[in-house]
Design a protein around this motif. Structure first.
Motif, mmCIF file in Angstrom:
data_model
loop_
_atom_site.group_PDB
_atom_site.id
_atom_site.type_symbol
_atom_site.label_atom_id
_atom_site.label_comp_id
_atom_site.label_asym_id
_atom_site.label_seq_id
_atom_site.Cartn_x
_atom_site.Cartn_y
_atom_site.Cartn_z
ATOM 1 N N SER A 1 11.692 25.332 3.307
ATOM 2 C CA SER A 1 11.925 25.324 1.855
ATOM 3 C C SER A 1 10.673 25.829 1.159
ATOM 4 O O SER A 1 9.563 25.550 1.614
ATOM 5 N N PRO A 2 10.823 26.532 0.032
ATOM 6 C CA PRO A 2 9.631 26.929 -0.735
ATOM 7 C C PRO A 2 8.945 25.712 -1.354
ATOM 8 O O PRO A 2 7.806 25.827 -1.809
ATOM 9 N N ASP A 3 9.625 24.572 -1.384
ATOM 10 C CA ASP A 3 9.017 23.335 -1.894
ATOM 11 C C ASP A 3 8.481 22.552 -0.686
ATOM 12 O O ASP A 3 9.196 21.780 -0.047
ATOM 13 N N SER A 4 7.205 22.771 -0.383
ATOM 14 C CA SER A 4 6.638 22.182 0.826
ATOM 15 C C SER A 4 6.468 20.670 0.702
ATOM 16 O O SER A 4 6.513 19.943 1.698
ATOM 17 N N THR A 5 6.279 20.194 -0.531
ATOM 18 C CA THR A 5 6.168 18.745 -0.761
ATOM 19 C C THR A 5 7.456 18.068 -0.306
ATOM 20 O O THR A 5 7.438 17.079 0.442
ATOM 21 N N LEU A 6 8.573 18.640 -0.746
ATOM 22 C CA LEU A 6 9.877 18.093 -0.368
ATOM 23 C C LEU A 6 10.102 18.247 1.142
ATOM 24 O O LEU A 6 10.535 17.316 1.824
ATOM 25 N N LYS B 1 0.848 -1.203 0.000
ATOM 26 C CA LYS B 1 0.000 0.000 0.000
ATOM 27 C C LYS B 1 0.875 1.241 0.000
ATOM 28 O O LYS B 1 1.792 1.344 0.833
ATOM 29 N N ILE B 2 0.588 2.159 -0.883
ATOM 30 C CA ILE B 2 1.289 3.451 -0.847
ATOM 31 C C ILE B 2 0.558 4.356 0.139
ATOM 32 O O ILE B 2 -0.675 4.450 0.113
ATOM 33 N N ASP B 3 1.322 5.002 1.027
ATOM 34 C CA ASP B 3 0.742 5.956 1.986
ATOM 35 C C ASP B 3 1.400 7.315 1.754
ATOM 36 O O ASP B 3 2.617 7.455 1.926
ATOM 37 N N LEU B 4 0.608 8.286 1.359
ATOM 38 C CA LEU B 4 1.160 9.621 1.113
ATOM 39 C C LEU B 4 0.906 10.560 2.296
ATOM 40 O O LEU B 4 1.007 11.776 2.161
ATOM 41 N N GLY B 5 0.618 9.981 3.461
ATOM 42 C CA GLY B 5 0.339 10.788 4.669
ATOM 43 C C GLY B 5 1.513 11.668 5.082
ATOM 44 O O GLY B 5 1.324 12.718 5.683
ATOM 45 N N GLY B 6 2.731 11.248 4.754
ATOM 46 C CA GLY B 6 3.904 12.028 5.154
ATOM 47 C C GLY B 6 4.313 13.071 4.126
ATOM 48 O O GLY B 6 5.327 13.745 4.291
ATOM 49 N N VAL B 7 3.509 13.234 3.067
ATOM 50 C CA VAL B 7 3.849 14.212 2.025
ATOM 51 C C VAL B 7 2.623 15.020 1.582
ATOM 52 O O VAL B 7 2.745 16.120 1.042
ATOM 53 N N GLY B 8 1.447 14.502 1.890
ATOM 54 C CA GLY B 8 0.213 15.086 1.353
ATOM 55 C C GLY B 8 -0.031 16.534 1.764
ATOM 56 O O GLY B 8 -0.410 17.372 0.935
ATOM 57 N N LYS B 9 0.231 16.841 3.041
ATOM 58 C CA LYS B 9 -0.058 18.208 3.482
ATOM 59 C C LYS B 9 0.890 19.192 2.820
ATOM 60 O O LYS B 9 0.515 20.307 2.482
ATOM 61 N N GLY B 10 2.132 18.752 2.625
ATOM 62 C CA GLY B 10 3.094 19.613 1.936
ATOM 63 C C GLY B 10 2.663 19.861 0.500
ATOM 64 O O GLY B 10 2.755 20.978 -0.015
ATOM 65 N N TYR B 11 2.173 18.804 -0.130
ATOM 66 C CA TYR B 11 1.723 18.937 -1.516
ATOM 67 C C TYR B 11 0.536 19.897 -1.607
ATOM 68 O O TYR B 11 0.479 20.763 -2.491
#
Ligand code: AMP
Ligand code: MG
Length: 321
Positions: free
Chosen positions: A275-280, A162-172
């Motif tokens: 960082s201006p790249d919140s996803t990263l 299962k892919i979990d994007l919980g650790g990146v979703g809010k940044g995205y």
């Protein structure tokens, strides 16, 4: 599974009232998180409903708890056939895969089965048995996720992944909202999605924003340091954000280590990436929390972002600031 809101603290406190214009703050519960948007003009206020629509649109792609989301469709089917994915989700998954590889799984996009096992942040949170953990670890091997860039498909080489994007979703989401406000001419605004903050432009008096980083040990309101910044994102991860306490008083938090199957434990108790790249920044805050100070510092330098870490000995470490 019913979701359970356990947002005890906002990770970052903002001191933004020192300019002449009155802030207008709009708050809604989205993505299991208290999301607030602060704007300063009538024109910018009219953009707020559109911003909450963007949050809803992105949730419908990435929320693994929503059975109708695109990520849930991938998780259900990618072990059976290569699942064709939208451009937007494919590019987010690719970015998450690349950080997973670089951090050697400290940030692991394949962590879904372990997150589902512990269920931290839900009313069913519990400590799994050793055997359950042992059986889950092989499902976290990201090398078994195949991304076909030509066909834009995702496949799993193993059943149960299962892919979990919980650790990146809010940044995205924060990046998407920042782009939306900028495109519409907003000069000053603050997006706060739990621990993920994006400050757009500068304060209305032209000065930089002051952002406070929450002291993990203090109750709501305390902070251990402040930063001056403009036009950037500040993302914090900490084990004190979401957790449960079992019968013998042990605290289990929501940032998991896919090598051990247990909540991560390093020499860092709070990691903030600027960082201006919140996803990263979102992925790196999680990764650094898992990796600890030494590897965290190397990773921050590799990606050319800035960071503030708080160690378990209460030492503040600033990198690139
Ligand atoms: P954050 O609050 O950004 O540090 O992310 C924590 C969320 O990311 C958790 O609620 C999980 O959904 C997911 N997660 C937990 N541990 C990891 C990890 N090691 N790598 C990637 N995602 C994780
Ligand atoms: Mg994160």
């Amino acid at each position: 599974m019913r979701r359970f809101f356990l947002i005890l603290f906002s990770v970052i406190l903002l001191f933004c009232s020192c300019s002449s214009d009155e802030p207008r703050v709009f708050t809604e519960l989205r993505m299991d998180t208290v999301c607030s948007i602060t704007v300063y003009t009538k024109e910018d206020e009219s953009l707020v409903p559109g911003a909450f629509d963007i949050i809803a649109d992105i949730s419908s792609l990435i929320d693994m708890y929503d059975s109708s989301s695109e990520i849930s469709y991938i998780n259900e089917n990618a072990a059976s056939f290569p699942v064709a994915v939208s451009d937007e989700l494919f590019s987010l998954i690719s970015k998450a895969y690349s950080v997973t590889e670089y951090t050697d799984g400290a940030f692991n996009l394949a962590i879904g089965p372990l997150v589902s096992l512990w269920q931290i942040g839900t009313e069913d949170a519990h400590r799994p048995s050793e055997e359950e953990i042992r059986n889950t670890l092989p499902l976290l091997d990201w090398h078994n996720i195949v991304l076909d860039e030509e066909a834009m498909t995702v496949s799993f080489l193993q059943e149960g992944m299962k892919i979990d994007l919980g650790g990146v979703g809010k940044g995205y989401v924060a990046d998407a909202l920042a782009a939306y406000f900028r495109e519409n001419g907003t000069k000053s605004a603050i997006i706060n999605l739990g621990g993920n903050v994006y400050v757009i432009g500068s304060r209305t008096d032209g000065k930089p924003w002051t952002v406070g980083l929450q002291d993990p040990e203090s109750s709501r309101g305390g902070y251990y340091t402040t930063l001056k910044c403009s036009d950037t994102s500040i993302v914090t991860s900490g084990g004190y954000e979401r957790y449960f306490v079992d019968e013998d008083g042990t605290v289990y938090h929501h940032i998991l280590d896919s090598r051990t199957g247990y909540p991560a434990s390093s020499d860092l108790i709070s990691t903030s990436i600027i960082s201006p790249d919140s996803t990263l920044a979102d992925m790196l805050s999680t990764a650094c929390y898992v990796m600890g100070r030494e590897k965290g510092e190397q990773t921050v330098r590799h990606y050319g972002v800035s960071a503030v870490f708080l160690t378990d000995e209460n030492e503040e470490v600033r990198i690139g600031i």
